[in-house]
Design a protein around this motif. Structure first.
Motif, PDB file in Angstrom:
ATOM      1  N   ASP A  52       0.827  -1.209   0.000  1.00  0.00           N
ATOM      2  CA  ASP A  52       0.000   0.000   0.000  1.00  0.00           C
ATOM      3  C   ASP A  52       0.861   1.258   0.000  1.00  0.00           C
ATOM      4  OD1 ASP A  52      -2.329  -1.429  -0.030  1.00  0.00           O
ATOM      5  OD2 ASP A  52      -2.645  -1.353   2.134  1.00  0.00           O
ATOM      6  N   LEU A  53       1.976   1.212   0.739  1.00  0.00           N
ATOM      7  CA  LEU A  53       2.887   2.352   0.733  1.00  0.00           C
ATOM      8  C   LEU A  53       3.426   2.619  -0.671  1.00  0.00           C
ATOM      9  CD1 LEU A  53       5.108   2.144   3.964  1.00  0.00           C
ATOM     10  CD2 LEU A  53       3.654   4.043   3.239  1.00  0.00           C
ATOM     11  N   LEU A  54       3.769   1.556  -1.367  1.00  0.00           N
ATOM     12  CA  LEU A  54       4.380   1.701  -2.690  1.00  0.00           C
ATOM     13  C   LEU A  54       3.372   2.105  -3.762  1.00  0.00           C
ATOM     14  CD1 LEU A  54       6.735  -1.411  -2.575  1.00  0.00           C
ATOM     15  CD2 LEU A  54       7.451   0.990  -2.584  1.00  0.00           C
ATOM     16  N   THR A  55       2.140   1.639  -3.635  1.00  0.00           N
ATOM     17  CA  THR A  55       1.140   1.930  -4.670  1.00  0.00           C
ATOM     18  C   THR A  55       0.341   3.194  -4.388  1.00  0.00           C
ATOM     19  OG1 THR A  55      -0.524   0.557  -3.547  1.00  0.00           O
ATOM     20  CG2 THR A  55       0.885  -0.509  -5.204  1.00  0.00           C
ATOM     21  N   GLY A  56       0.427   3.706  -3.155  1.00  0.00           N
ATOM     22  CA  GLY A  56      -0.365   4.882  -2.808  1.00  0.00           C
ATOM     23  C   GLY A  56      -1.758   4.546  -2.339  1.00  0.00           C
ATOM     24  N   ASN A  57      -2.074   3.258  -2.221  1.00  0.00           N
ATOM     25  CA  ASN A  57      -3.394   2.849  -1.740  1.00  0.00           C
ATOM     26  C   ASN A  57      -3.501   3.068  -0.238  1.00  0.00           C
ATOM     27  OD1 ASN A  57      -6.015   1.486  -1.920  1.00  0.00           O
ATOM     28  ND2 ASN A  57      -5.010  -0.146  -0.771  1.00  0.00           N
ATOM     29  N   ARG A  58      -4.614   3.652   0.210  1.00  0.00           N
ATOM     30  CA  ARG A  58      -4.832   3.903   1.628  1.00  0.00           C
ATOM     31  C   ARG A  58      -6.185   3.333   2.037  1.00  0.00           C
ATOM     32  NH1 ARG A  58      -0.318   4.485   0.693  1.00  0.00           N
ATOM     33  NH2 ARG A  58       1.014   6.318   0.981  1.00  0.00           N
ATOM     34  N   PRO A  59      -6.217   2.464   3.044  1.00  0.00           N
ATOM     35  CA  PRO A  59      -7.492   1.873   3.474  1.00  0.00           C
ATOM     36  C   PRO A  59      -8.459   2.932   3.983  1.00  0.00           C
ATOM     37  CG  PRO A  59      -5.596   0.735   4.452  1.00  0.00           C
ATOM     38  CD  PRO A  59      -5.079   1.991   3.838  1.00  0.00           C
ATOM     39  N   ASP A  60      -9.741   2.610   3.947  1.00  0.00           N
ATOM     40  CA  ASP A  60     -10.756   3.506   4.492  1.00  0.00           C
ATOM     41  C   ASP A  60     -10.487   3.742   5.975  1.00  0.00           C
ATOM     42  OD1 ASP A  60     -11.997   3.611   2.048  1.00  0.00           O
ATOM     43  OD2 ASP A  60     -13.473   2.051   2.531  1.00  0.00           O
ATOM     44  N   GLY A  61     -10.594   4.990   6.381  1.00  0.00           N
ATOM     45  CA  GLY A  61     -10.395   5.332   7.790  1.00  0.00           C
ATOM     46  C   GLY A  61      -8.963   5.588   8.181  1.00  0.00           C
ATOM     47  N   LEU A  93       4.078  12.818  13.521  1.00  0.00           N
ATOM     48  CA  LEU A  93       2.889  12.308  12.846  1.00  0.00           C
ATOM     49  C   LEU A  93       2.073  11.443  13.804  1.00  0.00           C
ATOM     50  CD1 LEU A  93       4.529  11.001   9.524  1.00  0.00           C
ATOM     51  CD2 LEU A  93       3.669  13.305   9.987  1.00  0.00           C
ATOM     52  N   VAL A  94       0.774  11.498  13.651  1.00  0.00           N
ATOM     53  CA  VAL A  94      -0.118  10.593  14.367  1.00  0.00           C
ATOM     54  C   VAL A  94      -0.870   9.787  13.315  1.00  0.00           C
ATOM     55  CG1 VAL A  94      -2.080  10.372  15.921  1.00  0.00           C
ATOM     56  CG2 VAL A  94      -0.384  12.152  16.319  1.00  0.00           C
ATOM     57  N   ILE A  95      -0.747   8.470  13.373  1.00  0.00           N
ATOM     58  CA  ILE A  95      -1.433   7.588  12.433  1.00  0.00           C
ATOM     59  C   ILE A  95      -2.789   7.224  13.025  1.00  0.00           C
ATOM     60  CG2 ILE A  95      -1.254   5.517  11.034  1.00  0.00           C
ATOM     61  CD1 ILE A  95       1.006   7.612  10.679  1.00  0.00           C
ATOM     62  N   VAL A  96      -3.841   7.521  12.271  1.00  0.00           N
ATOM     63  CA  VAL A  96      -5.217   7.307  12.738  1.00  0.00           C
ATOM     64  C   VAL A  96      -5.885   6.268  11.849  1.00  0.00           C
ATOM     65  CG1 VAL A  96      -7.447   8.388  13.158  1.00  0.00           C
ATOM     66  CG2 VAL A  96      -5.342   9.678  13.579  1.00  0.00           C
ATOM     67  N   ARG A  97      -6.547   5.303  12.476  1.00  0.00           N
ATOM     68  CA  ARG A  97      -7.339   4.316  11.747  1.00  0.00           C
ATOM     69  C   ARG A  97      -8.671   4.147  12.458  1.00  0.00           C
ATOM     70  NH1 ARG A  97      -4.201  -0.626   8.950  1.00  0.00           N
ATOM     71  NH2 ARG A  97      -6.198  -0.573   7.882  1.00  0.00           N
ATOM     72  N   GLY A  98      -9.749   4.265  11.690  1.00  0.00           N
ATOM     73  CA  GLY A  98     -11.080   4.124  12.273  1.00  0.00           C
ATOM     74  C   GLY A  98     -11.379   5.155  13.337  1.00  0.00           C
ATOM     75  N   GLY A  99     -10.773   6.364  13.207  1.00  0.00           N
ATOM     76  CA  GLY A  99     -11.016   7.429  14.177  1.00  0.00           C
ATOM     77  C   GLY A  99     -10.198   7.328  15.439  1.00  0.00           C
ATOM     78  N   GLN A 100      -9.343   6.307  15.562  1.00  0.00           N
ATOM     79  CA  GLN A 100      -8.538   6.119  16.760  1.00  0.00           C
ATOM     80  C   GLN A 100      -7.050   6.239  16.432  1.00  0.00           C
ATOM     81  OE1 GLN A 100      -9.869   5.653  19.846  1.00  0.00           O
ATOM     82  NE2 GLN A 100     -11.895   5.861  18.894  1.00  0.00           N
ATOM     83  N   SER A 101      -6.297   6.924  17.307  1.00  0.00           N
ATOM     84  CA  SER A 101      -4.859   7.053  17.129  1.00  0.00           C
ATOM     85  C   SER A 101      -4.195   5.701  17.345  1.00  0.00           C
ATOM     86  CB  SER A 101      -4.283   8.076  18.111  1.00  0.00           C
ATOM     87  OG  SER A 101      -4.833   9.358  17.879  1.00  0.00           O
ATOM     88  N   GLN A 102      -3.396   5.274  16.373  1.00  0.00           N
ATOM     89  CA  GLN A 102      -2.741   3.976  16.433  1.00  0.00           C
ATOM     90  C   GLN A 102      -1.268   4.072  16.811  1.00  0.00           C
ATOM     91  OE1 GLN A 102      -4.423   0.991  15.978  1.00  0.00           O
ATOM     92  NE2 GLN A 102      -6.225   2.304  15.969  1.00  0.00           N
ATOM     93  N   SER A 103      -0.594   5.115  16.341  1.00  0.00           N
ATOM     94  CA  SER A 103       0.830   5.259  16.649  1.00  0.00           C
ATOM     95  C   SER A 103       1.256   6.703  16.443  1.00  0.00           C
ATOM     96  CB  SER A 103       1.676   4.329  15.773  1.00  0.00           C
ATOM     97  OG  SER A 103       1.528   4.663  14.406  1.00  0.00           O
TER      98      SER A 103
END
Length: 282
Positions: A52-61, A93-103
């Protein structure tokens, strides 16, 4: 096979040899922010699959925010800024998935040359409590406080306003003609415009004000005052930055949009920024 595919394929063996076994996340991007190569540590820190990093694809959320939850500049803007300035830049940077901070991650951007081409090397490390607060404080182009220091100064201003019963004002300045100037005259002229505006604002505002570069085409001013709406500070900012600027052989007005928010301190940094940005868009 595209030119990008060829470049990535030729780079892969050398890249794998260089980054194998490192405990630091590494990304190599072009001037548009397109990831050309990466490693497993970077994918883990960004909460993404390596593909996903290489292709630019980003999951929903999935989103990237800063420490306050505010939006981050586009990767292409960051890469272009680092390449034009030629100096490193650090951003939390703050990585957010599904509205929640992950890292939470420190991203260190460096301009490099790979196979004769300008690239951006991004080093990623998890944020720990002992991360030096001196990293990434100054904007590499203008020398003004950057986004990290701006957020810290705004937080301090809000704290003082609450404890002293005073007010804090955040002013955002959007140079909305910058893209047009970059297109007509080139990025070098656009950078000259930004440096001119930075110098004017630094000299035209008082020492008690924090003048910072907030984004690619945005500046910010943080001011503390005993009373008032902040309109006077916003007007002063517009006047200082709004005079015509020589761009090439012509003198042009930079074309400014200005918004401001005044608070007694009982508001979060994120809410103050979000409100100022909303007003700016209107």
């Amino acid at each position: 096979m595209s030119v990008l595919d060829v470049a990535t394929a030729q780079l892969a063996p050398m890249w794998d040899e260089l980054v194998s076994g490192l405990n630091v996340g590494m990304l190599l991007t072009d001037e548009r922010g397109q990831v050309l190569a990466t490693n497993d540590v970077a994918a883990d820190l960004m909460q993404l699959a390596k593909s996903d990093l290489l292709t630019g694809n980003r999951p929903d959320g999935w989103q990237v925010r800063d420490d306050t939850g505010a939006r981050m500049p586009d990767w292409a803007d960051l890469a272009g800024q680092v390449l034009r300035a030629g100096t490193p830049m650090s951003i939390p940077l703050v990585i957010v998935r599904g509205g929640q901070s992950q890292s939470r991650v420190w991203a260190d951007y460096h301009a490099v040359r790979v196979q004769g081409r300008s690239r951006v090397l991004v080093l990623l490390q998890p944020v720990h409590t002992d991360v030096p607060h001196s990293r990434g404080l100054l904007d590499p182009l203008t020398g003004l406080p950057g986004r990290v220091l701006l957020l810290d100064r705004l937080e301090q201003a809000l704290t003082r306003a609450r404890s002293r019963g005073t007010l804090s004002t955040l002013v955002l300045v959007d140079v909305h003609k910058l893209a047009e100037i970059n297109k007509r005259h080139g990025f070098e002229r656009g950078d000259e415009l930004l440096n001119t505006l930075a110098s004017r604002m630094r000299e035209g505002m008082t020492d008690e004000h924090t003048v910072a570069r907030y984004g690619g085409d945005e500046f910010a001013v943080v001011a503390e005052h005993p009373s008032g709406t902040g309109e006077r500070i916003a007007a002063q900012t517009r006047e200082v930055a709004g005079w015509p600027v020589r761009v090439g052989r012509r003198r042009e007005r930079p074309g400014l949009r200005v918004s401001w928010v005044t608070t007694d301190g009982y508001a979060s940094v994120h809410s103050v920024l979000a409100r100022a940005e909303q007003q700016l868009q209107r």
